[in-house]
Design an enzyme around this catalytic site. Structure first.
Site, short mmCIF file in Angstrom:
data_model
loop_
_atom_site.label_atom_id
_atom_site.label_comp_id
_atom_site.label_asym_id
_atom_site.label_seq_id
_atom_site.Cartn_x
_atom_site.Cartn_y
_atom_site.Cartn_z
CD GLU A 1 -6.32 -2.00 -8.29
OE1 GLU A 1 -5.47 -2.82 -7.34
OE2 GLU A 1 -5.32 -2.15 -9.40
CG PHE B 1 7.67 -2.93 -1.78
CD1 PHE B 1 6.51 -3.10 -2.38
CD2 PHE B 1 7.90 -4.10 -1.01
CE1 PHE B 1 5.73 -4.35 -3.34
CE2 PHE B 1 6.79 -4.84 -1.08
CZ PHE B 1 5.86 -5.45 -2.36
CG ASP C 1 3.39 1.58 -7.85
OD1 ASP C 1 3.72 2.70 -7.56
OD2 ASP C 1 4.06 0.75 -8.24
NE ARG D 1 -2.07 -12.17 -1.49
CZ ARG D 1 -1.45 -11.51 -2.26
NH1 ARG D 1 -2.11 -9.95 -2.03
NH2 ARG D 1 -1.02 -12.07 -3.32
P1 IMP Z 1 0.32 -0.84 -10.84
O1 IMP Z 1 -0.32 -1.58 -12.06
O2 IMP Z 1 2.11 -0.24 -11.44
O3 IMP Z 1 -0.33 0.74 -10.48
O4 IMP Z 1 0.10 -1.94 -9.61
C1 IMP Z 1 -0.74 -2.29 -9.20
C2 IMP Z 1 -1.26 -3.09 -8.52
O5 IMP Z 1 0.63 -3.73 -7.74
C3 IMP Z 1 -1.23 -3.56 -6.87
O6 IMP Z 1 -2.83 -3.78 -7.63
C4 IMP Z 1 -0.45 -4.28 -5.72
O7 IMP Z 1 -0.92 -5.18 -6.33
C5 IMP Z 1 0.99 -4.29 -6.71
N1 IMP Z 1 1.27 -2.79 -6.03
C6 IMP Z 1 1.73 -1.67 -6.20
N2 IMP Z 1 2.50 -1.14 -5.42
C7 IMP Z 1 2.81 -2.39 -4.41
C8 IMP Z 1 3.28 -1.97 -3.03
O8 IMP Z 1 3.82 -0.92 -2.40
N3 IMP Z 1 3.39 -2.88 -2.29
C9 IMP Z 1 2.39 -4.50 -2.48
N4 IMP Z 1 2.03 -4.12 -3.76
C10 IMP Z 1 2.10 -3.21 -4.74
MG MG Z 2 0.00 -7.22 -5.12
#
Ligand code: IMP
Ligand code: MG
Length: 183
Positions: free
Chosen positions: A107, A160, A111, A173
């Protein structure tokens, strides 16, 4: 490396230089090499790259891992702009023939953990022998789920970020370093 970058309507400032990220990846790879030293050509480990964010991390890991492995990918998505929607879409389904395999989920960032929880459930349903989570980044202030994060390269505050594979609405990216939203 520029100290600021602008993507769409937002400005980001330098947060983690590439060489610090690479050092953290060295350490994670060393742990993986020790833990999976028993993998064989007949029983390779599946490295499951979560698209698109983990592409660069997975590539950097690949260069450092020295046990037999197979590279696969899938894509779940939850983010829109700078917020998690809490709703997970499967854009590229899990690969076939995972039954009985050991899987390492690669991963970019954990988050809320919504994505990783869904991924774990999907792998269990696919009857894998074992699955572990390997993430480049985690936001510990946000992550409150029970799923164990087995391999974490770096912890960051609840901000972020973009770069090193991570995007803001698909841009950023290809930035080598990690940048944080300049608020
Ligand atoms: P989660 O499901 O909330 O844990 O989010 C996971 C996904 O959200 C990651 O694989 C990222 O693609 C995206 N994500 C979470 N935080 C960030 C960030 O700070 N910047 C960019 N993408 C993020
Ligand atoms: Mg993303």
């Amino acid at each position: 490396m520029d100290s600021k970058v602008t993507l769409h309507d937002k400005t980001f400032k330098l947060f983690i230089p590439n060489k610090d990220i690479e050092k953290a990846i060295d350490a994670v790879a060393e742990r993986l090499n020790a833990d999976y030293a028993d993998a064989t050509d007949q029983d390779p480990v599946v490295l499951l790259c979560t698209l698109n964010g983990a592409i660069i991390f997975a590539a950097e890991l690949l260069k450092r891992l020295n046990f037999p492995l197979i590279l696969k990918a899938c894509k779940l998505s939850s983010y829109q702009g700078t917020q998690s929607t809490g709703y997970i879409k499967t854009e590229v389904p899990l690969p076939a023939h995972l039954e009985g395999r050991r899987v390492i989920i690669v991963e970019d960032i954990v988050d809320t953990g919504n994505t990783i929880v869904v991924m774990k459930d999907l792998l269990q349903a696919a009857k894998v022998r074992d699955s572990k989570v390997c993430t480049l980044l985690v936001k510990p202030e946000v992550y409150k789920k029970d799923v164990k994060l087995d391999y974490v390269a770096m912890e960051i505050p609840n901000r972020f970020i973009v770069g090193f594979g991570l995007d803001y609405d698909e841009l950023g990216r290809n930035i080598k370093d990690v940048y944080v939203l300049d608020e």
